[in-house]
Design a protein around this motif. Structure first.
Motif, PDB file in Angstrom:
ATOM      1  N   ARG A  51       7.830 -45.776   0.929  1.00  0.00           N
ATOM      2  CA  ARG A  51       7.197 -45.070   1.911  1.00  0.00           C
ATOM      3  C   ARG A  51       7.901 -44.850   3.197  1.00  0.00           C
ATOM      4  NH1 ARG A  51       5.871 -42.892   6.010  1.00  0.00           N
ATOM      5  NH2 ARG A  51       3.853 -42.497   6.811  1.00  0.00           N
ATOM      6  N   ARG A 152      -5.581 -43.807  -9.101  1.00  0.00           N
ATOM      7  CA  ARG A 152      -5.694 -42.621  -8.049  1.00  0.00           C
ATOM      8  C   ARG A 152      -6.058 -41.504  -8.591  1.00  0.00           C
ATOM      9  NH1 ARG A 152      -0.657 -44.439  -3.737  1.00  0.00           N
ATOM     10  NH2 ARG A 152      -0.701 -46.670  -4.326  1.00  0.00           N
ATOM     11  N   ALA A 171      -8.596 -37.233   0.342  1.00  0.00           N
ATOM     12  CA  ALA A 171      -7.046 -37.342   0.625  1.00  0.00           C
ATOM     13  C   ALA A 171      -7.207 -38.163   2.058  1.00  0.00           C
ATOM     14  CB  ALA A 171      -6.559 -35.840   0.856  1.00  0.00           C
ATOM     15  N   PHE A 174      -7.762 -41.845   1.355  1.00  0.00           N
ATOM     16  CA  PHE A 174      -6.439 -42.739   0.782  1.00  0.00           C
ATOM     17  C   PHE A 174      -5.633 -42.672   1.944  1.00  0.00           C
ATOM     18  CE2 PHE A 174      -6.043 -41.852  -3.958  1.00  0.00           C
ATOM     19  CZ  PHE A 174      -7.323 -42.462  -4.202  1.00  0.00           C
ATOM     20  N   TYR A 175      -5.296 -41.615   2.736  1.00  0.00           N
ATOM     21  CA  TYR A 175      -4.264 -41.844   3.600  1.00  0.00           C
ATOM     22  C   TYR A 175      -4.335 -42.899   4.679  1.00  0.00           C
ATOM     23  CZ  TYR A 175      -0.395 -40.602   6.730  1.00  0.00           C
ATOM     24  OH  TYR A 175       0.748 -40.801   7.671  1.00  0.00           O
ATOM     25  N   LEU A 178      -4.270 -46.730   2.196  1.00  0.00           N
ATOM     26  CA  LEU A 178      -3.129 -46.876   1.431  1.00  0.00           C
ATOM     27  C   LEU A 178      -1.983 -47.421   2.374  1.00  0.00           C
ATOM     28  CD1 LEU A 178      -2.733 -43.877  -1.002  1.00  0.00           C
ATOM     29  CD2 LEU A 178      -3.206 -46.092  -1.689  1.00  0.00           C
ATOM     30  N   GLY A 181       0.553 -44.690   2.181  1.00  0.00           N
ATOM     31  CA  GLY A 181      -0.146 -43.550   2.623  1.00  0.00           C
ATOM     32  C   GLY A 181       0.993 -42.477   3.056  1.00  0.00           C
ATOM     33  N   SER A 185       3.192 -37.191  -0.752  1.00  0.00           N
ATOM     34  CA  SER A 185       2.662 -37.712  -1.941  1.00  0.00           C
ATOM     35  C   SER A 185       1.247 -37.620  -1.946  1.00  0.00           C
ATOM     36  CB  SER A 185       3.254 -39.160  -2.149  1.00  0.00           C
ATOM     37  OG  SER A 185       4.658 -39.227  -2.441  1.00  0.00           O
ATOM     38  N   ASN A 186       0.662 -38.029  -0.982  1.00  0.00           N
ATOM     39  CA  ASN A 186      -0.682 -38.227  -1.068  1.00  0.00           C
ATOM     40  C   ASN A 186      -1.519 -36.793  -1.116  1.00  0.00           C
ATOM     41  OD1 ASN A 186      -3.411 -39.783  -1.008  1.00  0.00           O
ATOM     42  ND2 ASN A 186      -3.464 -38.701   1.148  1.00  0.00           N
ATOM     43  N   THR A 187      -1.259 -35.867  -0.012  1.00  0.00           N
ATOM     44  CA  THR A 187      -1.835 -34.672  -0.057  1.00  0.00           C
ATOM     45  C   THR A 187      -1.570 -33.728  -1.119  1.00  0.00           C
ATOM     46  OG1 THR A 187      -1.184 -34.729   2.285  1.00  0.00           O
ATOM     47  CG2 THR A 187      -2.057 -32.441   1.592  1.00  0.00           C
ATOM     48  N   SER A 189      -0.568 -34.778  -4.348  1.00  0.00           N
ATOM     49  CA  SER A 189      -1.164 -35.165  -5.365  1.00  0.00           C
ATOM     50  C   SER A 189      -2.815 -34.867  -5.775  1.00  0.00           C
ATOM     51  CB  SER A 189      -1.389 -36.849  -5.558  1.00  0.00           C
ATOM     52  OG  SER A 189       0.218 -37.242  -5.688  1.00  0.00           O
ATOM     53  N   TRP A 190      -3.434 -35.133  -4.391  1.00  0.00           N
ATOM     54  CA  TRP A 190      -4.937 -34.740  -4.531  1.00  0.00           C
ATOM     55  C   TRP A 190      -5.000 -33.097  -4.749  1.00  0.00           C
ATOM     56  CZ3 TRP A 190      -9.771 -36.890  -3.535  1.00  0.00           C
ATOM     57  CH2 TRP A 190      -9.643 -38.136  -3.515  1.00  0.00           C
TER      58      TRP A 190
END
Ligand SMILES: Cc1cc2nc3c(=O)[nH]c(=O)nc-3n(C[C@H](O)[C@H](O)[C@H](O)COP(=O)(O)OP(=O)(O)OC[C@H]3O[C@@H](n4cnc5c(N)ncnc54)[C@H](O)[C@@H]3O)c2cc1C
Length: 405
Positions: A51, A152, A171, A174-175, A178, A181, A185-187, A189-190
């Motif tokens: 990351r 997740r 989201a 999580f951000y 994590l 975060g 990848s996070n936004t 994936s949600w």
């Protein structure tokens, strides 16, 4: 600090070395199992290091392919490329990030006005929903800064479809917690779980699947909505063109500008002997509410980077800025007759916003900001315009072009 995640490049490389023997068929067969926080031996736990690019995707893939044929390691390589796909996709649709931030602000305001949402949200983030599996993941996330990929997916699905909470609030949760975060990848994936990425295709968590892939550890039978409709939303915007990368010649002296999305300046495409100084932007505080564990990981990673930069560039001046203002960086450039402040492309997300306001303040200083791009990103991002398949089918030839296969 979670002892599994010391924020140094050395730790990332050690973790990579330890994982490489398991990155082949063993990973393909077992990666979907979530055996709980006590046993993560079936996955790499490399995500916080990737990351922040304390280690690079190319290094990870090179190490894995030095021990396994691509036919055995293809699943692992594909997972690394999922990260690249999300980064490239968002880079070509920056509006999806700004839309996320606006929708999040709206959802937070709505939660203030609606006590049902507020109560549901508080129960969810505190692990008090009464769905034991979900509550265990919420606690694991806030206590360890990590969740297994399958968890997740299940968590996001239960949040959206069973608890019926706004996806943006999930989201954001999580951000903020994590250690890996990541805006892309996070936004994304949600959005994928919700059915907004590939519209109409959502990911539905099923109790039987959770029981099977947690080897019976968790079993929310009868507690989940298993026949939900996907969320409705507009089509994602059409992709924009990638910004053309800039370059610096090996004849020019430069000062490097390091920000938290890429913390290995010693691996940037610039000539080390031309580096007259290194300036580190402070870890990004522009995203509100990051957990203390996330902030500590980022601060530690910046310290590690400053120490490595001193060694890699023959101990030139290394400045760790307390705030993202360019005065000291400009003074450093002037002292060395340097006209270019070089960074690798800062991807869409909070650090991009910080970088852009920093660069705007350089106007009239005689110092220009230059963004070079890593070969890995240049090679893969152009394929990340539609679905993952377009990236996946190009993996072998792209790795060959990069000299990794
Ligand atoms: C709702 C949701 C949110 C997520 N948020 C993030 C996030 O903020 N940051 C993040 O790095 N990953 C995110 N992921 C992807 C994935 O869950 C994690 O990258 C992975 O679990 C990290 O564990 P690992 O390093 O042990 O992975 P491994 O299985 O060992 O995979 C190796 C590397 O490949 C990359 N990777 C693996 N799976 C994925 C994937 N599905 N998408 C993107 N990259 C992947 C990661 O960099 C990972 O370190 C999210 C997934 C979901 C479903």
């Amino acid at each position: 600090m979670n002892p599994a995640f010391q924020p140094t490049r050395e730790e990332g490389l050690a973790r990579l070395r330890a994982f490489v023997p398991r990155a082949g068929i063993a990973y393909a067969k077992s990666r979907n199992l979530d055996r709980g926080p006590g046993d993560r031996s079936n996955v790499s736990l490399l995500s916080p290091f990737l990351r922040h690019r304390l280690i690079g995707e190319d290094e990870v893939v090179r190490a894995v392919l030095s021990k396994h044929p691509i036919s055995a390691a293809d699943k692992f390589v594909q997972e690394v490329c999922w990260r690249t796909y999300w980064k490239g996709w968002l880079e070509q649709r920056p509006r999806v990030w700004s839309d996320f931030l606006s929708e999040l602000t709206q959802a937070q305001a709505n939660a203030q006005d609606d006590s049902d949402i507020a109560r549901g949200y508080e129960r969810a983030i505190n692990g008090e929903t009464g769905i034991a599996a979900f509550d265990a993941w919420a606690r694991e996330l806030t206590e360890s800064g990590y969740l297994h990929n399958h968890a997740r997916m299940w968590f996001a699905s239960v949040w959206i479809f069973t608890l019926k909470l706004p996806w943006t609030l999930g989201a954001d949760f999580f951000y903020r917690h994590l250690l890996d975060g990541d805006a892309a990848s996070n936004t994304l994936s949600w959005r994928w779980v919700a059915g907004l990425h590939t519209r109409g295709k959502h990911y539905v968590a099923r109790a039987e699947n959770i029981r099977q892939f947690t080897e019976g550890r968790l079993d929310p039978a009868g507690e989940l909505d298993e026949v939900p409709e996907p969320l409705d939303g507009p089509e994602p915007p059409a992709p924009t063109r990638l910004r053309p990368p800039m370059s610096v010649t090996h004849e020019e002296d430069v000062v490097l500008l390091v920000q938290e999305d890429d913390l290995t300046p010693e691996r940037w495409p610039v000539a080390a002997e031309r580096v007259k100084g290194v300036v580190l932007l402070p870890p990004d505080g522009s995203y509100p509410g990051l957990s203390s564990a996330v902030l500590a990981f980022r601060a530690g990673a910046m310290d590690d980077t400053a120490a490595r930069a001193r060694v890699a560039f023959g101990a030139p001046v290394v400045l760790s800025l307390a705030k993202p203002s360019p005065d000291e960086a400009v003074a450093l450039c002037r002292a060395h007759g340097v006209e270019k402040l070089v960074t690798v492309q800062v991807p869409v997300g909070p650090a991009r916003a910080t970088y852009e306001s920093f660069v705007a303040e350089l106007a009239g200083s005689g110092v220009a900001a230059v963004e070079v791009r890593r070969d890995w990103d240049s090679a893969f991002w152009p394929y990340a315009r539609a679905g993952f398949f377009k990236v996946k089918e190009r993996i072998p030839e792209t790795l060959e072009r990069l000299g990794l296969l």
